[in-house]
Design a protein around this motif. Structure first.
Motif, PDB file in Angstrom:
ATOM      1  N   GLN A  24       0.830  -1.204   0.000  1.00  0.00           N
ATOM      2  CA  GLN A  24       0.000   0.000   0.000  1.00  0.00           C
ATOM      3  C   GLN A  24       0.869   1.260   0.000  1.00  0.00           C
ATOM      4  N   ALA A  25       1.913   1.258   0.826  1.00  0.00           N
ATOM      5  CA  ALA A  25       2.812   2.409   0.877  1.00  0.00           C
ATOM      6  C   ALA A  25       3.531   2.591  -0.455  1.00  0.00           C
ATOM      7  N   TYR A  26       3.953   1.483  -1.044  1.00  0.00           N
ATOM      8  CA  TYR A  26       4.634   1.527  -2.336  1.00  0.00           C
ATOM      9  C   TYR A  26       3.729   2.136  -3.407  1.00  0.00           C
ATOM     10  N   LEU A  27       2.469   1.672  -3.461  1.00  0.00           N
ATOM     11  CA  LEU A  27       1.538   2.179  -4.469  1.00  0.00           C
ATOM     12  C   LEU A  27       1.224   3.658  -4.252  1.00  0.00           C
ATOM     13  N   ALA A  28       1.052   4.061  -2.996  1.00  0.00           N
ATOM     14  CA  ALA A  28       0.743   5.458  -2.707  1.00  0.00           C
ATOM     15  C   ALA A  28       1.911   6.368  -3.063  1.00  0.00           C
ATOM     16  N   LEU A  29       3.113   5.939  -2.721  1.00  0.00           N
ATOM     17  CA  LEU A  29       4.302   6.727  -3.068  1.00  0.00           C
ATOM     18  C   LEU A  29       4.468   6.815  -4.583  1.00  0.00           C
ATOM     19  N   LYS A  30       4.253   5.694  -5.247  1.00  0.00           N
ATOM     20  CA  LYS A  30       4.406   5.678  -6.706  1.00  0.00           C
ATOM     21  C   LYS A  30       3.400   6.626  -7.353  1.00  0.00           C
ATOM     22  N   ARG A  31       2.150   6.596  -6.885  1.00  0.00           N
ATOM     23  CA  ARG A  31       1.134   7.493  -7.440  1.00  0.00           C
ATOM     24  C   ARG A  31       1.513   8.953  -7.191  1.00  0.00           C
ATOM     25  N   ALA A  32       2.038   9.245  -6.005  1.00  0.00           N
ATOM     26  CA  ALA A  32       2.422  10.617  -5.683  1.00  0.00           C
ATOM     27  C   ALA A  32       3.542  11.107  -6.599  1.00  0.00           C
ATOM     28  N   ILE A  33       4.476  10.217  -6.925  1.00  0.00           N
ATOM     29  CA  ILE A  33       5.584  10.589  -7.804  1.00  0.00           C
ATOM     30  C   ILE A  33       5.113  10.742  -9.238  1.00  0.00           C
ATOM     31  N   VAL A  34       4.359   9.748  -9.725  1.00  0.00           N
ATOM     32  CA  VAL A  34       3.907   9.757 -11.116  1.00  0.00           C
ATOM     33  C   VAL A  34       2.968  10.932 -11.381  1.00  0.00           C
ATOM     34  N   SER A  35       2.115  11.261 -10.416  1.00  0.00           N
ATOM     35  CA  SER A  35       1.149  12.339 -10.597  1.00  0.00           C
ATOM     36  C   SER A  35       1.785  13.716 -10.480  1.00  0.00           C
ATOM     37  N   ALA A  63       9.535  -0.260   0.693  1.00  0.00           N
ATOM     38  CA  ALA A  63       8.750   0.348  -0.385  1.00  0.00           C
ATOM     39  C   ALA A  63       9.604   1.316  -1.199  1.00  0.00           C
ATOM     40  N   ILE A  64      10.396   2.115  -0.515  1.00  0.00           N
ATOM     41  CA  ILE A  64      11.260   3.081  -1.197  1.00  0.00           C
ATOM     42  C   ILE A  64      12.301   2.370  -2.057  1.00  0.00           C
ATOM     43  N   ASN A  65      12.836   1.266  -1.549  1.00  0.00           N
ATOM     44  CA  ASN A  65      13.831   0.521  -2.323  1.00  0.00           C
ATOM     45  C   ASN A  65      13.234  -0.053  -3.610  1.00  0.00           C
ATOM     46  N   ARG A  66      11.970  -0.461  -3.549  1.00  0.00           N
ATOM     47  CA  ARG A  66      11.302  -0.945  -4.769  1.00  0.00           C
ATOM     48  C   ARG A  66      11.203   0.181  -5.799  1.00  0.00           C
ATOM     49  N   LEU A  67      10.895   1.375  -5.329  1.00  0.00           N
ATOM     50  CA  LEU A  67      10.793   2.520  -6.235  1.00  0.00           C
ATOM     51  C   LEU A  67      12.164   2.931  -6.762  1.00  0.00           C
ATOM     52  N   ALA A  68      13.186   2.744  -5.942  1.00  0.00           N
ATOM     53  CA  ALA A  68      14.549   3.043  -6.397  1.00  0.00           C
ATOM     54  C   ALA A  68      14.954   2.086  -7.509  1.00  0.00           C
ATOM     55  N   PHE A  69      14.550   0.811  -7.373  1.00  0.00           N
ATOM     56  CA  PHE A  69      14.848  -0.182  -8.411  1.00  0.00           C
ATOM     57  C   PHE A  69      14.176   0.191  -9.731  1.00  0.00           C
ATOM     58  N   GLU A  70      12.990   0.820  -9.641  1.00  0.00           N
ATOM     59  CA  GLU A  70      12.259   1.234 -10.837  1.00  0.00           C
ATOM     60  C   GLU A  70      12.750   2.564 -11.394  1.00  0.00           C
TER      61      GLU A  70
END
Length: 235
Positions: A24-35, A63-70
């Motif tokens: 959930q945290a990963y998805l929320a952070l990703k949406r905040a960045i993409v938007s 969660a942050i590390n997953r976003l860093a990988f992307e």
């Protein structure tokens, strides 16, 4: 501290999506960045996100590390975690791939798209106009994304869609950044309308020309935006 008060929609949607709190945290952070709610180079405050999702720092770090990988987050020792800037060379290559594929797809649409799929595409265009008239920028963005996806779906080009969807996701941050620019939604609508008319008239060459015009305009406006906001990007 970068307040997360403006990200309520993203966190609520993430919770509805289910999954672990890390997911959930990963998805929320990703949406905040993409938007664009979290702008390029903005710091990510782990304590704030821990409080929102009631999880440990380890969970937020995961969660942050997953976003860093992307490639959406940069993690620097002693400095913390920051939203990654947008790499211009990556954007150029993604745009090149998208242009090549979507121009071919729209040509096939004009030749072979079933009548019911064409009608659904026309309905999407009508809804786009309604969204612009009511000032619903988020709704327009969603219809814009859907408009392009309907072309592969209407032709049952599942494999092509599998290639295009990740490309569109990578370009999402750029599109979200450009969309609020004055006149951009109206310009996008006119281009979509021209594409639809060529498809409905079964004119493949015209449809391909209109799609090329549409995507080339995005590329030109990106270059103009880079000049005005160099801090968002890096080569």
């Amino acid at each position: 501290m970068h307040s997360v008060g403006g990200f309520g929609g993203g966190t609520t949607a993430a919770r509805r999506a289910g999954g672990s709190k890390v997911d959930q945290a990963y998805l929320a952070l990703k949406r905040a960045i993409v938007s664009g709610a979290l702008a390029p180079d903005a710091p990510i405050d782990k304590n704030e996100w821990c409080a929102i999702f009631e999880v440990s720092r380890l969970s937020i770090t995961t969660a942050i590390n997953r976003l860093a990988f992307e490639g959406l987050v940069v993690v620097e020792p002693q400095r913390g975690s920051y939203v990654a800037k947008i790499h211009l060379e990556d954007v150029r290559q993604w745009m090149l791939m998208r242009r090549a594929l979507e121009i071919e797809v729209v040509g096939v649409c004009a030749a072979d798209m079933p009548d019911d799929a064409i009608a659904a595409l026309g309905q999407n265009v009508a809804y786009q106009m309604a969204a612009i008239t009511s000032g619903d920028l988020q709704g327009f963005h969603e219809l814009d994304t859907r408009f392009h996806r309907q072309m592969t779906e209407g032709l049952r080009l599942g494999r092509v869609g599998e290639v295009l969807d990740p490309i569109r996701t990578h370009l999402e941050r750029v599109r979200r950044t450009l969309l609020p620019e004055p006149g951009r939604p109206e310009g996008t609508f006119r281009e979509h309308e021209a594409i639809f008319r060529a498809i409905a008239a079964h004119q493949p060459d015209q449809a391909k020309n209109e799609m090329a015009n549409h995507l080339d305009r995005v590329s030109r406006e990106l270059q103009s935006f880079v000049v005005k906001h160099p801090g968002f990007f890096e080569d």
